[in-house]
Design an enzyme around this catalytic site. Structure first.
Site, PDB file in Angstrom:
ATOM      1  N   LYS A   1       0.830  -1.207   0.000  1.00  0.00           N
ATOM      2  CA  LYS A   1       0.000   0.000   0.000  1.00  0.00           C
ATOM      3  C   LYS A   1       0.865   1.257   0.000  1.00  0.00           C
ATOM      4  O   LYS A   1       0.627   2.193  -0.772  1.00  0.00           O
ATOM      5  CB  LYS A   1      -0.929   0.012   1.220  1.00  0.00           C
ATOM      6  CG  LYS A   1      -1.933   1.160   1.193  1.00  0.00           C
ATOM      7  CD  LYS A   1      -2.497   1.449   2.570  1.00  0.00           C
ATOM      8  CE  LYS A   1      -1.514   2.255   3.398  1.00  0.00           C
ATOM      9  NZ  LYS A   1      -2.098   2.747   4.674  1.00  0.00           N
TER      10      LYS A   1
ATOM     11  N   ASP B   1      -6.414   0.888   1.196  1.00  0.00           N
ATOM     12  CA  ASP B   1      -6.407   0.974   2.658  1.00  0.00           C
ATOM     13  C   ASP B   1      -7.760   0.485   3.176  1.00  0.00           C
ATOM     14  O   ASP B   1      -8.568  -0.065   2.418  1.00  0.00           O
ATOM     15  CB  ASP B   1      -6.106   2.406   3.116  1.00  0.00           C
ATOM     16  CG  ASP B   1      -7.241   3.368   2.782  1.00  0.00           C
ATOM     17  OD1 ASP B   1      -8.171   2.987   2.030  1.00  0.00           O
ATOM     18  OD2 ASP B   1      -7.210   4.506   3.289  1.00  0.00           O
TER      19      ASP B   1
END
Length: 216
Positions: free
Chosen positions: A120, A138
């Site tokens: 991420k 997320d």
């Protein structure tokens, strides 16, 4: 979500916010990397509060190393998991100085080799700093993608791959910002605010949450 609804879904989000940006504050690629590393399981507002003090003093990998672990912890102690994050940031800075000339690398493999930098975080840096059409999934994007039916998946990687498949190319560069902001302020975890949602017509979530009654 029906295929024919995906384009108007993103067109609506774009119309409301044509140039979305991360809410993390930074003035360089390294500061962005550091801020995203510190933001795991923390709010952007909380990270910004700490980095407003840290970055003017130590805004480069070498400056962080010169600061030392104990002082770094002092600057970021208001952020959750700050001890682990401080160690990871120090080691990341050491690698950046020793192996990359103090610069943030531009490949996913090199980014993910840095301590505390997962997929991420790498995706955020590749997208925001280097303009690549990546999808940084997320908790907000994971929730919105599953709840709306846009890109259902059992884990963040599945959702990321489905988003890359379904998001029209014209929207891909900014899509993760729109989805994060939508999840942060409208499609929130406990009770989605469907009565305020501009894209509710394209969303699979049922039943839609009604507006709260005045006085309740």
């Amino acid at each position: 979500m029906k295929d024919e609804d995906v384009e108007p879904f993103f067109a609506t989000l774009k119309a409301a916010n044509p140039s979305p940006e991360t809410e993390l504050e930074f003035t360089s690629v390294f500061e962005l990397l550091a801020a995203v590393l510190l933001s795991a399981q923390a709010t952007d507002a909380g990270v910004n509060k700490a980095t407003r003090r840290l970055f003017p003093i130590a805004g480069t990998p070498q400056a962080i190393l010169d600061l030392g672990l104990e002082q770094l912890e002092g600057y970021i102690k208001t952020i959750g998991l700050y001890r682990t994050k401080a160690r990871n940031l120090m080691e990341t800075c050491r690698i950046l100085v020793d192996k990359h000339g103090g610069q943030v690398p531009r490949t996913r493999e090199e980014l993910e080799a840095l301590p505390g930098v997962g997929r991420k975080t790498a995706n955020v840096v590749l997208n925001v700093a280097f303009g690549e059409a990546t999808m940084a999934v997320d908790t907000h994007i994971f929730r919105v993608s599953n709840r709306t039916g846009l890109a259902p998946g059992k884990d963040p990687f599945q959702v990321e791959m489905k988003l890359l498949e379904r998001v029209p190319p014209a929207y891909l560069q900014d899509a993760h910002h729109w989805l994060i902001l939508h999840g942060r302020y409208i499609c929130i975890a406990r009770l989605p605010q469907c009565w305020r949602c501009a894209v509710r017509a394209y969303c699979d979530y049922e039943p839609k949450t009604p507006a709260p009654r005045i006085g309740t």
